[in-house]
Design an enzyme around this catalytic site. Sequence first.
Site, PDB file in Angstrom:
ATOM      1  N   HIS A  52       3.587 -48.384 -23.468  1.00  0.00           N
ATOM      2  CA  HIS A  52       2.906 -49.669 -23.285  1.00  0.00           C
ATOM      3  C   HIS A  52       2.535 -49.930 -21.831  1.00  0.00           C
ATOM      4  CE1 HIS A  52       7.058 -51.297 -22.410  1.00  0.00           C
ATOM      5  NE2 HIS A  52       6.361 -52.032 -21.557  1.00  0.00           N
ATOM      6  N   ASP A  77       7.476 -45.372 -27.866  1.00  0.00           N
ATOM      7  CA  ASP A  77       7.040 -46.072 -26.659  1.00  0.00           C
ATOM      8  C   ASP A  77       7.323 -45.255 -25.398  1.00  0.00           C
ATOM      9  OD1 ASP A  77       5.855 -48.105 -25.195  1.00  0.00           O
ATOM     10  OD2 ASP A  77       7.716 -49.222 -24.940  1.00  0.00           O
ATOM     11  N   GLY A 112       7.851 -55.279 -15.594  1.00  0.00           N
ATOM     12  CA  GLY A 112       7.646 -54.374 -14.459  1.00  0.00           C
ATOM     13  C   GLY A 112       8.709 -53.298 -14.384  1.00  0.00           C
ATOM     14  N   SER A 146       9.708 -51.803 -17.023  1.00  0.00           N
ATOM     15  CA  SER A 146       9.413 -50.883 -18.123  1.00  0.00           C
ATOM     16  C   SER A 146       9.072 -49.496 -17.598  1.00  0.00           C
ATOM     17  CB  SER A 146       8.244 -51.413 -18.960  1.00  0.00           C
ATOM     18  OG  SER A 146       8.598 -52.586 -19.640  1.00  0.00           O
ATOM     19  N   LEU A 166       7.990 -36.097 -45.084  1.00  0.00           N
ATOM     20  CA  LEU A 166       8.219 -35.873 -46.507  1.00  0.00           C
ATOM     21  C   LEU A 166       7.359 -36.781 -47.378  1.00  0.00           C
ATOM     22  CD1 LEU A 166      12.101 -35.375 -46.706  1.00  0.00           C
ATOM     23  CD2 LEU A 166      10.306 -33.628 -46.765  1.00  0.00           C
TER      24      LEU A 166
END
Length: 355
Positions: free
Chosen positions: A95, A125, A197, A199, A254
């Site tokens: 992100h 992510d 910030g 992240s 599957l």
Amino acid sequence: MFTPKSLLQPHVRSHLTWIFLGLWVGTLFLFWQQHQKDNSLSFANAAAKTANAVVNIYTFTSQESPFSRNSSQKITNLGSGVIISEDGYILTNHHVIQGASSIIVSLNDQRQTRADLIGSDPATDLAVLKIELTELTPIHLGNSDSLRVGDQILAIGNPFGIGQTVTAGIVSAKGRDSIGLNTYENFIQTDAAINPGNSGGALVDLKGKLVGISSAIYSSSGGSQGIGFATPINDAVKIMESIIQHGSVVRGYLGLQVQENSPQVAIALNLASEEGLIVTSVTPQSPAFKAGIRPGDILTAIEKHTDLSAHRAQQLVSQLTPGENVTIKGLRGTQSFITKALVEQLPAMQAVDNN
């Protein structure tokens, strides 16, 4: 000078030598203990070892101006990343770089450079960048599996774009998997302050080794409220290696959906067993469909794994290698069955849809 004859005897001198040696070693040990105690009161060593490996990430997204079709404006997003290798691979969050037309990485030594996006994985992510600079300082990798609840950790990143910041906390929980942030979740929870910030930044142990990639916060205000989440580094490295090798993450598929069984569910649905996983849907022509699995079946084992939650089964299937056969045991009514399914690769759109 008078010296008693007994002190001149060899065995006495040897005994005194050992006594003085013991006192000397004991004194050194006490000094070492005090030194270790003093160091344990500070996070400075761990922060110093990590500082040059954590980077600031600035992304720019071109947009058309609502007032003119010919002009564009650039919106800057801020995040963090971690240098993993000497040749410039960086781990960050998907992100952080999502939709970016250009990515700039700013190092702790004030150097800046454009970064190439190697690939990203919305389902976890995570994203991998590459920069072309020399004299990089990659972080040392730790072992997130060995973390214990209560261990002290540091979060290092670029909150609100104010510059590299270190916050301290503990591991509050492990294996958080029902947060609803990603398709595949296995979060480390921490009370170290993680803010916008942060992240993509580093979660490190007190030896300065990377144990997680900061990913998200649980907050009603938008700021840190003592509940932050990080992707374990053992998981992140596997994702990174797959992205570098294949350009994306290769996962097993599957083609079925399950829910967990329970005594209450078994009674309500009149099932023969209160254990296992109930198959709620099967995608037509999927590996599960071709293996004869149908909605209403109860799965009791995948390979040798019998104690399965719905989340654990999802994780297990995703880790299977496309092309291999997997043994599945189950119940249909009161009749048990064993079947083999040929694992396929998870379609790209399937990963996005599940997210």
